[in-house]
Write an enzyme that holds these catalytic residues in place. Structure first.
Site, mmCIF file in Angstrom:
data_model
loop_
_atom_site.group_PDB
_atom_site.id
_atom_site.type_symbol
_atom_site.label_atom_id
_atom_site.label_comp_id
_atom_site.label_asym_id
_atom_site.label_seq_id
_atom_site.Cartn_x
_atom_site.Cartn_y
_atom_site.Cartn_z
ATOM 1 N N GLU A 1 8.397 59.459 103.234
ATOM 2 C CA GLU A 1 7.886 58.864 102.002
ATOM 3 C C GLU A 1 9.019 58.559 101.044
ATOM 4 O O GLU A 1 10.195 58.683 101.392
ATOM 5 C CB GLU A 1 6.837 59.770 101.371
ATOM 6 C CG GLU A 1 7.301 61.182 101.015
ATOM 7 C CD GLU A 1 6.158 62.015 100.437
ATOM 8 O OE1 GLU A 1 5.846 61.818 99.241
ATOM 9 O OE2 GLU A 1 5.582 62.845 101.183
ATOM 10 N N ASP B 1 -3.159 70.474 103.287
ATOM 11 C CA ASP B 1 -1.733 70.660 103.541
ATOM 12 C C ASP B 1 -1.122 71.369 102.346
ATOM 13 O O ASP B 1 -1.531 71.163 101.199
ATOM 14 C CB ASP B 1 -1.028 69.336 103.830
ATOM 15 C CG ASP B 1 -1.137 68.323 102.704
ATOM 16 O OD1 ASP B 1 -0.226 68.285 101.847
ATOM 17 O OD2 ASP B 1 -2.114 67.552 102.675
ATOM 18 N N ASP C 1 7.274 63.889 107.721
ATOM 19 C CA ASP C 1 6.860 63.322 106.436
ATOM 20 C C ASP C 1 7.888 62.290 105.995
ATOM 21 O O ASP C 1 9.009 62.623 105.595
ATOM 22 C CB ASP C 1 6.740 64.456 105.415
ATOM 23 C CG ASP C 1 6.301 63.982 104.030
ATOM 24 O OD1 ASP C 1 6.174 62.771 103.812
ATOM 25 O OD2 ASP C 1 6.099 64.859 103.161
#
Length: 286
Positions: free
Chosen positions: A176, A85, A174
């Protein structure tokens, strides 16, 4: 007995209560009194100030560390597929080098919040595809800056779409640690879960696909109360830098992608798809 005097036309009486109600309605419209126009708009944080420094795992490494080596145990190609990634911090990526090293898929950061697009997105997204890889795009979530729907729409409009060409993976969200403040973006566990539901529902309405979710077990437990709300629908991409994938968040019996290192060859972040290449193609095809 009432008497009508000349020059004084008769008018129906209006109660003081009726007059007061009309005045109150007018004042409510003019002054925006609470309860007259629905709930107040949420107060959002400013747009991210350093989105080029935020990528899948940037905060995982910072908060959870990168110990236990850079590579997992050797795995048969029949059991897993190597991937990477990337984001703008990688710049122009040497895709032929990665292909020759066995990399067969890539996730590329496309967007963050509703104001940032990766300036290297075209080179990375199209370059991986042109090298022969299966590719997908991901969105770095900032739930305190705008709604889930707004960010999903921005993502789809700026590279996060999907096509049934056999080589485009569904978009990934994503989730986080917050790079800008409170770990959980100042939201309750229920608030974060609802934000993600909004994002996923909007993405599916726009593309027809259920998106992948990237998150660590530690963050998930801390910020969502270890919610099991997504495990039956959204494929899990989990980071853990070491020799095993470790404990998974609630709701998932298995992982789909494992980000196993942040210091691999050429670009740093390397991943393993949990299955053979034909299963990876099946994920791309939907």
């Amino acid at each position: 007995m009432s008497v009508l005097r000349s020059g004084s036309p008769h008018r129906p009486a209006r109660s003081l209560a009726s007059v007061a109600a009309v005045l109150l309605a007018v004042l409510s419209l003019l002054l925006g009194l609470p309860g007259t126009a629905g709930a107040a708009a949420p107060r959002y944080a400013p747009e991210p100030t350093h989105p080029g420094q935020d990528w899948a795992g940037s905060q995982i490494a910072r908060h959870e560390g990168t110990a236990a080596g850079t590579a997992p145990p050797a795995s048969s190609p029949a059991a897993s597929v190597e991937g990477v990634d990337v984001s703008s911090h990688n710049g122009n990526v040497a895709w032929p080098t990665l292909w020759n090293g066995g990399v067969r898929f890539a996730y590329v950061k496309a967007t963050e919040s509703t104001g940032y697009t990766n300036p290297y997105f075209a080179q990375q997204y199209n370059g991986s595809y042109n090298a022969g890889m299966i590719r997908g795009a991901y969105h770095f979530a900032t739930p305190d800056t705008s709604s889930g729907a707004a960010q999903a729409n921005y993502f789809v409009d700026h590279g996060g779409g999907w096509s049934r060409d056999g080589r485009t993976l569904p978009g990934a969200l994503d989730m986080e640690y917050n790079p800008y403040g409170a770990t959980c973006y100042g939201l309750s566990a229920a608030g974060l879960v609802n934000w993600m539901k909004d994002w996923f529902a909007t993405y599916k309405a726009r593309t027809g696909r259920d998106a992948v979710i990237y998150t660590s077990t530690s963050w998930w437990k801390q910020c969502t109360g270890n919610s099991a709300a997504f495990g039956s629908v959204n494929p899990l991409w989990v980071p853990r830098y070491g020799s095993s994938v470790g404990e998974l968040p609630a709701g998932w019996g298995f992982h789909t992608i494992w980000q196993y290192t942040s210091t691999g060859p050429t670009v740093g972040d390397h991943n393993r798809f949990n299955g053979a290449l034909d299963r990876l193609r099946a994920l791309a095809n939907g």
